[in-house]
Every structure is written in C-alpha cells, then in structure tokens.
Design a protein around this motif. Structure first.
Motif, mmCIF file in Angstrom:
data_model
loop_
_atom_site.group_PDB
_atom_site.id
_atom_site.type_symbol
_atom_site.label_atom_id
_atom_site.label_comp_id
_atom_site.label_asym_id
_atom_site.label_seq_id
_atom_site.Cartn_x
_atom_site.Cartn_y
_atom_site.Cartn_z
ATOM 1 N N CYS A 18 0.971 -1.322 0.001
ATOM 2 C CA CYS A 18 0.012 0.012 -0.218
ATOM 3 C C CYS A 18 0.915 1.190 0.205
ATOM 4 O O CYS A 18 1.223 1.690 1.178
ATOM 5 C CB CYS A 18 -0.946 -0.002 1.327
ATOM 6 S SG CYS A 18 -2.106 -1.425 1.335
ATOM 7 N N LEU A 34 -3.879 9.025 -4.951
ATOM 8 C CA LEU A 34 -4.029 8.433 -3.680
ATOM 9 C C LEU A 34 -3.015 8.535 -2.688
ATOM 10 O O LEU A 34 -2.957 7.989 -1.604
ATOM 11 C CB LEU A 34 -4.073 6.936 -3.768
ATOM 12 C CG LEU A 34 -5.480 6.535 -4.503
ATOM 13 C CD1 LEU A 34 -5.630 4.970 -4.498
ATOM 14 C CD2 LEU A 34 -6.830 7.282 -3.974
ATOM 15 N N TYR A 35 -2.193 9.390 -2.844
ATOM 16 C CA TYR A 35 -1.025 9.803 -1.716
ATOM 17 C C TYR A 35 -1.627 10.378 -0.960
ATOM 18 O O TYR A 35 -2.444 11.227 -0.704
ATOM 19 C CB TYR A 35 0.006 10.900 -2.365
ATOM 20 C CG TYR A 35 0.925 11.419 -1.559
ATOM 21 C CD1 TYR A 35 2.283 10.522 -1.343
ATOM 22 C CD2 TYR A 35 1.014 12.489 -0.830
ATOM 23 C CE1 TYR A 35 3.042 10.991 -0.482
ATOM 24 C CE2 TYR A 35 1.679 12.879 0.150
ATOM 25 C CZ TYR A 35 3.080 12.005 0.246
ATOM 26 O OH TYR A 35 3.851 12.441 1.128
ATOM 27 N N HIS A 50 -4.338 8.800 4.973
ATOM 28 C CA HIS A 50 -5.979 8.230 4.844
ATOM 29 C C HIS A 50 -6.295 7.301 3.766
ATOM 30 O O HIS A 50 -6.899 6.359 4.031
ATOM 31 C CB HIS A 50 -6.783 9.244 5.104
ATOM 32 C CG HIS A 50 -6.757 10.398 3.809
ATOM 33 N ND1 HIS A 50 -5.618 11.102 3.574
ATOM 34 C CD2 HIS A 50 -7.620 10.820 2.977
ATOM 35 C CE1 HIS A 50 -5.809 11.925 2.480
ATOM 36 N NE2 HIS A 50 -7.085 11.701 2.130
ATOM 37 N N HIS A 51 -5.786 7.605 2.721
ATOM 38 C CA HIS A 51 -5.820 6.720 1.424
ATOM 39 C C HIS A 51 -4.958 5.312 1.767
ATOM 40 O O HIS A 51 -5.880 4.354 1.350
ATOM 41 C CB HIS A 51 -5.476 7.226 0.217
ATOM 42 C CG HIS A 51 -6.057 8.424 -0.337
ATOM 43 N ND1 HIS A 51 -7.362 8.541 -0.388
ATOM 44 C CD2 HIS A 51 -5.577 9.685 -0.538
ATOM 45 C CE1 HIS A 51 -7.842 9.767 -0.724
ATOM 46 N NE2 HIS A 51 -6.761 10.367 -0.854
ATOM 47 N N MET A 52 -3.977 5.241 2.292
ATOM 48 C CA MET A 52 -3.234 4.031 2.264
ATOM 49 C C MET A 52 -3.953 3.159 3.582
ATOM 50 O O MET A 52 -3.801 1.823 3.304
ATOM 51 C CB MET A 52 -1.707 4.357 2.695
ATOM 52 C CG MET A 52 -1.077 4.856 1.269
ATOM 53 S SD MET A 52 -1.203 3.894 -0.252
ATOM 54 C CE MET A 52 -2.577 4.658 -1.067
ATOM 55 N N ALA A 56 -7.121 3.271 3.985
ATOM 56 C CA ALA A 56 -8.392 2.646 3.636
ATOM 57 C C ALA A 56 -7.768 1.427 2.492
ATOM 58 O O ALA A 56 -8.519 0.304 2.735
ATOM 59 C CB ALA A 56 -8.934 3.600 2.948
ATOM 60 N N MET A 57 -6.779 1.481 1.878
ATOM 61 C CA MET A 57 -6.296 0.246 1.135
ATOM 62 C C MET A 57 -5.804 -0.855 2.048
ATOM 63 O O MET A 57 -6.132 -1.897 1.779
ATOM 64 C CB MET A 57 -5.036 1.017 0.390
ATOM 65 C CG MET A 57 -5.428 1.775 -0.674
ATOM 66 S SD MET A 57 -5.946 0.641 -2.224
ATOM 67 C CE MET A 57 -6.063 1.763 -3.449
ATOM 68 N N ASP A 112 2.726 6.913 6.910
ATOM 69 C CA ASP A 112 1.811 5.637 6.473
ATOM 70 C C ASP A 112 2.131 4.442 7.171
ATOM 71 O O ASP A 112 1.179 3.810 7.811
ATOM 72 C CB ASP A 112 2.265 5.442 5.076
ATOM 73 C CG ASP A 112 1.584 6.329 4.071
ATOM 74 O OD1 ASP A 112 1.270 7.371 4.547
ATOM 75 O OD2 ASP A 112 1.764 6.227 3.062
ATOM 76 N N THR A 171 -3.333 -2.049 -5.664
ATOM 77 C CA THR A 171 -3.470 -0.867 -4.938
ATOM 78 C C THR A 171 -2.988 0.393 -5.871
ATOM 79 O O THR A 171 -2.999 1.345 -5.193
ATOM 80 C CB THR A 171 -2.590 -0.869 -3.761
ATOM 81 O OG1 THR A 171 -1.261 -0.972 -4.170
ATOM 82 C CG2 THR A 171 -3.264 -1.759 -2.850
#
Length: 238
Positions: free
Chosen positions: A18, A26-27, A30-32, A34-35, A54, A212
C-alpha cells in the motif's frame, strides 16, 4: 532452521503493498489506511508500506504484520529503497515489524555497506528484508544476516534491466538453497503468478500495483481496448 516458524508474516500469505508516490492521486496516509483495511478484509497476511506517517497509521489501524521502507532519491547513489541506516532505524522505531532495505551491492549515500546496514539494524533488534536483484545478491544478503530476501529489485537495476517479470526462476533458485524465507515480489500482476510463486518456494508473495494502484489497473483496460498491452506491472513495488 524452521523457516516458517522464523517468519513474522504467516507462510504462504499475501502481502499487499500500500504505497503511493507524492504525485499520485491516492497519496496520503488516509488513502493508504483505507487500502490496507480493504486488503485485511480480503484476507491479506501483511502490508508493505512506505514512509513514517503511513507506517504508523496503517500499523495502528490494520494491526497486520508490516514491512516498512522509505523511498528517497540521492544524487550520489542509485539506492532509493531505505538508502541509509538512519532511515532504516527510523522505520523500525515507527513500528515496522520488518525493515526493507536495498539489498544490492550499489553504493549507499551514507557510505555504509549492506553488511554494515544489516548489522546496525540487527543491533537495534529489527528484522531485515533485503530487496535484491540477482542470485548472488540474495546469497550475500543472507550471509550478512538478513532475515528475509525478496526479489523486489530484479529488473530495476542496470545489471537486470529488461529481465522479464516476475522472475520466478530467481525465486526458485534462492528458495532451494537459503535457510531464510525468500519472498516473491516484482511484476506479479495475476493471481496465477502468485500461486506459482508459492509452489516454487516463496514464503509469501507481495503484490502492489495490480491491487492498489488504480491508475495502472485502469490503464491496462484502456490499452487493451486500443491494442496489445504488455504483461509487466509498472514500477518496482510501486
């Protein structure tokens, strides 16, 4: 040695990478996160993540075993995956269960050898994954104390540029002779390839872009609809 018992990550599991670069949609942690949560829901055995923010966020949210790294470009070195011992120790302190470092023989920006980098991490109590490109690099990394050897960088060094990926022959050769877990990573874009990697001796399999990286996934469809598309999977482990 019981390689399975010696592994932080369950054997024959899927590790989902991720990661997103700063210029990608997706940087952001919060995005990572979720992944990572989606990967956990799917049954992933672990996560590979880059950057201190992250790593901390994903470890707290997902609670899965985590391989941590950082990518930094230096003018005086081609090494960009966890290039210095200082970087590696920071990743360990951030909560990574395994610290991934460049396992090639290339010049490191801090002047340390791979052997010195591994030794420094071991003194700090960290488990070390050496991301290698060749059979010889894998053998040396194991000799110098790496806990895992991963085929991550095959195809992405000068000596291995143009190698068809995934290089399952390299994986099989290393798994046949090493007493530490050998990890399949790099260019795995189909479930069948992941299954083949396990059959050939991989302790576990790391997949990134094919799961991802939606811009790469979507591009495969666009390209296929316009004409032939290559079978590669984009950048080395993101």
């Amino acid at each position: 040695m019981n390689k399975e018992a010696d592994s932080v990550i369950p054997y024959q599991g899927l590790v989902v990478s991720c990661q997103a670069l700063q210029d990608e949609p997706l940087y952001g942690s919060h995005h990572m996160v979720a992944m990572a949560m989606a990967a956990k829901e799917a049954g992933a055995a672990g996560i590979r993540a880059g950057g201190l923010a992250d790593i901390k966020a994903i470890k707290e949210a997902a609670g899965l075993p985590l391989i941590g790294l950082v990518k930094i470009q230096h003018e005086n070195s081609e090494v960009y995956i966890t290039p210095t011992l200082e970087d590696a120790l920071a990743i360990h302190a951030a909560g990574a269960d395994i610290v991934a470092v460049d396992g090639t023989g290339r010049l490191r920006p801090d002047g340390r050898t791979l052997a010195e980098t591994i030794a420094g991490l071991k003194r700090a109590g960290a488990a070390v994954m050496a991301d290698i490109a060749t059979f010889e690099e894998g053998m040396l990394a194991a000799e110098w104390g790496a806990d895992y050897v991963s085929t991550t960088l095959c195809g992405y060094t000068r000596e291995t540029a143009g190698t068809p990926l995934p290089n399952l022959d390299l994986l099989e050769r290393l798994a046949a002779v090493l007493d530490i877990p050998v990890v399949a990573e790099g260019g795995i874009s189909e479930p069948r390839q992941a299954a083949d990697a396990l059959r050939l001796g991989a302790a576990f399999v790391v997949v990134g872009s094919a799961i991802t990286r939606p811009q790469w996934i979507a591009a495969r469809y666009v390209q296929a609809m316009r004409g032939p598309v290559s079978g590669g999977s984009g950048e080395a482990e993101r």
